[in-house]
Design a protein around this motif. Sequence first.
Motif, short mmCIF file in Angstrom:
data_model
loop_
_atom_site.label_atom_id
_atom_site.label_comp_id
_atom_site.label_asym_id
_atom_site.label_seq_id
_atom_site.Cartn_x
_atom_site.Cartn_y
_atom_site.Cartn_z
N ASP A 325 46.99 49.09 45.68
CA ASP A 325 45.77 49.78 46.09
C ASP A 325 45.94 51.29 46.03
OD1 ASP A 325 44.63 47.34 46.55
OD2 ASP A 325 44.78 47.42 48.73
N ARG A 345 46.55 42.99 44.30
CA ARG A 345 45.58 43.97 44.82
C ARG A 345 45.71 45.27 44.04
NH1 ARG A 345 43.79 43.30 50.16
NH2 ARG A 345 43.87 45.57 50.34
N ASN A 347 42.80 47.53 44.32
CA ASN A 347 41.56 48.16 44.76
C ASN A 347 41.66 49.69 44.71
OD1 ASN A 347 40.29 45.64 45.51
ND2 ASN A 347 41.69 45.60 47.24
N ASN A 365 44.27 35.53 44.91
CA ASN A 365 43.13 36.41 44.64
C ASN A 365 43.57 37.60 43.79
OD1 ASN A 365 41.61 34.73 46.26
ND2 ASN A 365 41.85 36.00 48.08
N THR A 367 42.06 41.28 43.05
CA THR A 367 41.00 42.21 43.47
C THR A 367 41.20 43.56 42.79
OG1 THR A 367 42.30 42.74 45.46
CG2 THR A 367 40.60 41.05 45.66
N SER A 369 38.49 45.88 42.98
CA SER A 369 37.26 46.53 43.42
C SER A 369 37.39 48.05 43.37
CB SER A 369 36.93 46.10 44.85
OG SER A 369 36.76 44.70 44.94
N GLY A 389 37.84 39.81 41.92
CA GLY A 389 36.93 40.84 42.40
C GLY A 389 37.00 42.10 41.56
#
Length: 508
Positions: A325, A345, A347, A365, A367, A369, A389
């Motif tokens: 992230d 992740r 993000n 997952n 992600t 985003s 995502g």
Amino acid sequence: MCGRLLRQNRTVAGQKRQAGAITQSGRRSFRIAKTSLRRAASNGLFWSIAVALVFGVALAVTAQWVLRRFIATSGAVAAPLDITKLSLTVVAGVGGVVALVVAYRRQRDLEQGRFVERFGAAAGQLGATDVAVRIAGVYAMAGVADESSGLRRQQCIDVLCGYLRLPYLPELGRNHQSKLVIKQHRATADGTSADDQERHLEYRHNDREVRATIIRVITDHLRFEAEYSWSINAFDFRAAYLEEADFSETTFSGTTRFDGATFPGNAGFDGARFSGSTRFDGATFSGNAGFDGANFFRTAKFGNATFVGPTNFGKATFYGTANFDNSTFSGDARFFAVTFSGAGRFNSAKFSGTANFDGATFSGNATFSGVTFDGDVNFGRVTISKIAGFGEARFSGTADFRNATFSGSTNFGSATFSGPADFRTATFARPAGFDRAKFSETGSFVRTAFYEGAKFQGADFGAKAISFAQPLLWGPPAPMFDWDQDIGQKPVNVEPQAWPPQPIRSAR
């Protein structure tokens, strides 16, 4: 006859109760003696011996009393001399245990004293002004660590890592200068002169070689062929300045922290194994960052990390959560065939160069985003088993999702595709959301499979050709568009003209 048998049974029962009481009393005495010896062992050696002697005498008396009572209740006959011999045998056995405890304590104290002496000498060498003495101190500290274990070895490793965390000026790393004198002239408010001031700045001259030696010593102890392995220990490189760090093929089984570390040159972690918690939060990689084939068995944190040069995580495996992230990738980022067994992740991350996730597998997952892809991005043949995502992601270059498989829910809501968007032969096994997405260039969903529909309401399809021709599956339910109720609202650039598209496969 019955009365005599009853009296004999009562006598036997009474003897058993008495014997049990004697045995219980003996156990209590033994527990008290053992507890007292343990407490005495924590005191000084003299008092430990004195207390041991006192309890030896007490134990002899107690053993003799217990033996006499037990023998008396059992009906057996034993000479007093035999009882005394047996009691002394018991005391001798306990005395032997006490002697072993005393010898162990003496040996432990000797080892501790020797460790403190050698550790202090090595630490003193590391603080010397002469570079040769400091290098010798590095090897001396490593030698102390090799001959130690547990907390003592960890203490030596902490000192070596702590040296790398000391303030360091790279421009003076190869310099022989050790002092900088700055003279400053002061003037008062009325224009008169005041005393001059001097500032003396002390440097550790030629410190670059010392730091490089520490890194080599540590990495040599983390590889498979190391005679003394330090892999199970923890390593704290937080805010360290690590020049030309080669950690390839190393194994970190303990906690590893590179938070805020700076890698001004190439950083090599190819084939490295991280079995413990791993943190690179806020780290800066100015050169090539190589993690090709690396294995992360627990959570790996790269949040807010900065990758200035090319980054390679090709064929790496993340068994726990991989957190990137808010990371920044200024060069090309290669995540080819990476395996994310846990969540992946990214993000709000930013990719300025090419981002290659071709063939990556996300078992958890995935992600992305708010991610910014300024260059081309390749998610071809990627497999995402759970939630995917990409909400509010921005794709400035080509976005390649050919042959991608989305097994869970997929969200591209409010995503922006400024370059071509290619979803040919992609598979959406669960509902896919493209609502409010914006397509500025061409887009292709040719031969794409929508198993459970998709939402394209509010999407901006721009003026370039966007094709949904020959879908492999078109639901049910069928993907939803703004013109479902009024075909006249369908943009002319959206193909095929004969709407809705006819799927190649029949509905399930």
